[in-house]
Design a protein around this motif. Structure first.
Motif, PDB file in Angstrom:
ATOM      1  N   GLU A   1      22.786   7.707 -20.614  1.00 18.18           N
ATOM      2  CA  GLU A   1      22.789   9.171 -20.645  1.00 18.18           C
ATOM      3  C   GLU A   1      22.977   9.700 -22.068  1.00 18.18           C
ATOM      4  N   LEU A   2      23.916   9.085 -22.784  1.00 17.67           N
ATOM      5  CA  LEU A   2      24.204   9.511 -24.153  1.00 17.67           C
ATOM      6  C   LEU A   2      22.974   9.422 -25.048  1.00 17.67           C
ATOM      7  N   THR A   3      22.185   8.357 -24.882  1.00 15.57           N
ATOM      8  CA  THR A   3      21.054   8.114 -25.782  1.00 15.57           C
ATOM      9  C   THR A   3      19.737   8.677 -25.227  1.00 15.57           C
ATOM     10  N   ASN A   4      19.761   9.173 -23.980  1.00 19.78           N
ATOM     11  CA  ASN A   4      18.521   9.593 -23.310  1.00 19.78           C
ATOM     12  C   ASN A   4      17.494   8.472 -23.304  1.00 19.78           C
ATOM     13  N   ALA A   5      17.952   7.268 -23.108  1.00 16.36           N
ATOM     14  CA  ALA A   5      17.039   6.121 -23.110  1.00 16.36           C
ATOM     15  C   ALA A   5      16.065   6.213 -21.944  1.00 16.36           C
ATOM     16  N   THR A   6      14.811   5.866 -22.214  1.00 16.53           N
ATOM     17  CA  THR A   6      13.802   5.858 -21.162  1.00 16.53           C
ATOM     18  C   THR A   6      13.537   4.441 -20.645  1.00 16.53           C
ATOM     19  N   ALA A   7      14.119   3.453 -21.325  1.00 13.80           N
ATOM     20  CA  ALA A   7      14.121   2.083 -20.790  1.00 13.80           C
ATOM     21  C   ALA A   7      15.297   1.344 -21.414  1.00 13.80           C
ATOM     22  N   VAL A   8      15.859   0.426 -20.639  1.00 16.71           N
ATOM     23  CA  VAL A   8      17.048  -0.313 -21.058  1.00 16.71           C
ATOM     24  C   VAL A   8      16.780  -1.811 -20.936  1.00 16.71           C
ATOM     25  N   ILE A   9      17.155  -2.547 -21.963  1.00 16.16           N
ATOM     26  CA  ILE A   9      17.174  -4.009 -21.865  1.00 16.16           C
ATOM     27  C   ILE A   9      18.640  -4.402 -21.808  1.00 16.16           C
ATOM     28  N   PHE A  10      19.038  -5.182 -20.823  1.00 16.92           N
ATOM     29  CA  PHE A  10      20.428  -5.640 -20.763  1.00 16.92           C
ATOM     30  C   PHE A  10      20.451  -7.132 -20.470  1.00 16.92           C
ATOM     31  N   ALA A  11      21.288  -7.875 -21.217  1.00 13.97           N
ATOM     32  CA  ALA A  11      21.450  -9.304 -20.972  1.00 13.97           C
ATOM     33  C   ALA A  11      22.929  -9.633 -20.882  1.00 13.97           C
ATOM     34  N   GLY A  12      23.287 -10.517 -19.938  1.00 16.95           N
ATOM     35  CA  GLY A  12      24.670 -10.932 -19.777  1.00 16.95           C
ATOM     36  C   GLY A  12      24.747 -12.225 -18.986  1.00 16.95           C
ATOM     37  N   ASP A  13      25.904 -12.896 -19.076  1.00 16.07           N
ATOM     38  CA  ASP A  13      26.025 -14.220 -18.453  1.00 16.07           C
ATOM     39  C   ASP A  13      27.051 -14.295 -17.332  1.00 16.07           C
ATOM     40  N   ASP A  14      27.886 -13.268 -17.178  1.00 16.93           N
ATOM     41  CA  ASP A  14      29.054 -13.421 -16.310  1.00 16.93           C
ATOM     42  C   ASP A  14      28.929 -12.559 -15.053  1.00 16.93           C
ATOM     43  N   VAL A  15      29.833 -12.788 -14.108  1.00 14.17           N
ATOM     44  CA  VAL A  15      29.794 -12.001 -12.876  1.00 14.17           C
ATOM     45  C   VAL A  15      30.044 -10.517 -13.158  1.00 14.17           C
ATOM     46  N   THR A  16      30.821 -10.203 -14.181  1.00 16.58           N
ATOM     47  CA  THR A  16      31.096  -8.796 -14.489  1.00 16.58           C
ATOM     48  C   THR A  16      29.847  -8.075 -15.003  1.00 16.58           C
ATOM     49  N   ASP A  17      28.839  -8.833 -15.452  1.00 16.12           N
ATOM     50  CA  ASP A  17      27.583  -8.223 -15.906  1.00 16.12           C
ATOM     51  C   ASP A  17      26.718  -7.754 -14.735  1.00 16.12           C
ATOM     52  N   GLU A  18      27.052  -8.245 -13.538  1.00 15.65           N
ATOM     53  CA  GLU A  18      26.236  -7.874 -12.367  1.00 15.65           C
ATOM     54  C   GLU A  18      26.277  -6.363 -12.101  1.00 15.65           C
ATOM     55  N   HIS A  19      27.423  -5.732 -12.393  1.00 14.61           N
ATOM     56  CA  HIS A  19      27.510  -4.270 -12.228  1.00 14.61           C
ATOM     57  C   HIS A  19      26.430  -3.587 -13.057  1.00 14.61           C
ATOM     58  N   ALA A  20      26.204  -4.106 -14.255  1.00 15.20           N
ATOM     59  CA  ALA A  20      25.191  -3.514 -15.131  1.00 15.20           C
ATOM     60  C   ALA A  20      23.784  -3.838 -14.620  1.00 15.20           C
ATOM     61  N   PHE A  21      23.548  -5.079 -14.208  1.00  8.64           N
ATOM     62  CA  PHE A  21      22.216  -5.445 -13.699  1.00  8.64           C
ATOM     63  C   PHE A  21      21.816  -4.542 -12.533  1.00  8.64           C
ATOM     64  N   LYS A  22      22.817  -4.198 -11.699  1.00 10.47           N
ATOM     65  CA  LYS A  22      22.507  -3.411 -10.493  1.00 10.47           C
ATOM     66  C   LYS A  22      22.092  -1.979 -10.813  1.00 10.47           C
ATOM     67  N   THR A  23      22.367  -1.506 -12.032  1.00  8.64           N
ATOM     68  CA  THR A  23      21.952  -0.134 -12.382  1.00  8.64           C
ATOM     69  C   THR A  23      20.513  -0.091 -12.910  1.00  8.64           C
ATOM     70  N   LEU A  24      19.885  -1.248 -13.101  1.00  6.38           N
ATOM     71  CA  LEU A  24      18.564  -1.280 -13.758  1.00  6.38           C
ATOM     72  C   LEU A  24      17.430  -1.046 -12.775  1.00  6.38           C
ATOM     73  N   LYS A  25      16.409  -0.343 -13.254  1.00  2.02           N
ATOM     74  CA  LYS A  25      15.163  -0.255 -12.475  1.00  2.02           C
ATOM     75  C   LYS A  25      13.995  -0.138 -13.458  1.00  2.02           C
ATOM     76  N   ALA A  26      12.814  -0.583 -13.024  1.00  2.17           N
ATOM     77  CA  ALA A  26      11.657  -0.646 -13.925  1.00  2.17           C
ATOM     78  C   ALA A  26      11.450   0.697 -14.623  1.00  2.17           C
ATOM     79  N   PRO A  27      11.131   0.692 -15.916  1.00  3.32           N
ATOM     80  CA  PRO A  27      10.752  -0.457 -16.737  1.00  3.32           C
ATOM     81  C   PRO A  27      11.925  -1.172 -17.421  1.00  3.32           C
ATOM     82  N   ASP A  28      13.182  -0.947 -16.940  1.00  5.61           N
ATOM     83  CA  ASP A  28      14.314  -1.683 -17.515  1.00  5.61           C
ATOM     84  C   ASP A  28      14.111  -3.181 -17.326  1.00  5.61           C
ATOM     85  N   VAL A  29      14.786  -3.953 -18.164  1.00  3.26           N
ATOM     86  CA  VAL A  29      14.703  -5.409 -18.038  1.00  3.26           C
ATOM     87  C   VAL A  29      16.112  -5.986 -18.042  1.00  3.26           C
TER      88      VAL A  29
END
Ligand SMILES: [Mg+2]
Length: 261
Positions: A195-223
């Protein structure tokens, strides 16, 4: 071969890189940096640091680190560029520039944190090899350096001791039990950056179970890119932090091509 990325991932990166405003947000430990026993020894792979710096210099491209670490600890190991936005303590702490408000606990939160810290200290004293880490909004029980049985017993003992404390948020990570007096997770943290950046697409990478919260917010064209093994909501997976270097380098190439088009 660690350097080979799947055609599907490459294609998703190319699509995301063509967006108007790109946000590249990365977990640090186990993602930018290989996992290490002593948290203070973690360092990002130089290739990832270099590629992130290049991304930050491309117009309409924002870089960010989203970590479970306290902000001070994240700054120490990541030495982030000044233009990189920071989310620490799983979202309880944020640094979005000099005008961002620092975290302040209410009296009641501070009191709960003191009691939780005392309880975890008792557990650490009774379980050799376990370590307590204090954060601005929480306390962490680390069991990575204890033997497995002791680590499990310590985690169970801490959960028992803390069960009566209300308004304390518990979350499990790899060999850590996190206790926070602020309700926060990486999904909320990522959402606030979007929201702060008005991003129109997000790339997020993570390795741990706590990163799943972030993965669940993604939708195409996010990666979303999961690093390593384990169940995940991410659509893409790489094997190691070494492979993330290649992901970021490809992203620089795609994004530069888009910016000059
Ligand atoms: Mg991590």
């Amino acid at each position: 071969m660690s350097e080979t990325l799947s055609p599907e991932l490459l294609s998703a990166l190319a699509t995301a890189a063509a967006t108007d405003h790109l946000l590249v947000a990365l977990d640090f430990d186990g993602t930018m940096s290989p996992l290490v026993d002593r948290a203070e020894d973690a360092r990002a792979l130089p290739g990832s640091t270099a590629a992130l710096r290049e991304l930050a210099q491309i117009p309409r491209t924002t870089t960010a680190l989203i970590s479970g670490r306290a902000l001070d600890s994240l700054r120490l190991v990541a030495s982030p560029e000044p233009e990189t936005l920071l989310i620490g303590s799983h979202g309880a702490e944020t640094w979005t520039g000099p005008d961002g408000a620092p975290l302040e606990l209410t009296e009641s939160q501070a009191s709960i944190l003191r009691r939780a810290t005392a309880a975890v200290q008792d557990v650490v004293d009774a379980h050799p090899g376990t370590v307590l880490e204090l954060k601005p909004a929480g306390v962490v029980l680390h069991t990575r350096t204890a033997d497995q049985g002791t680590g499990k017993a310590a985690t169970a003992a801490a959960r028992d001791a803390l069960a009566s404390l209300e308004d304390l948020h518990l979350s499990d990570g790899k060999n850590v039990l996190e206790l926070s007096v602020v309700q926060a997770d990486k999904g909320r943290g990522l959402q606030s950056l979007r929201e702060l950046t008005n991003a129109t697409a997000v790339i997020f990478a993570g390795d741990d179970v706590t990163d799943e919260h972030a993965f669940k917010t993604l939708k195409a064209p996010d990666v979303g890119i999961k690093v390593g093994e384990g169940e995940t909501a991410a659509l893409y997976r790489i094997t190691s932090p070494e492979q993330l270097v290649h992901v970021l380098q490809e992203l620089v190439t795609f994004r530069r091509a888009g910016a000059s088009a």
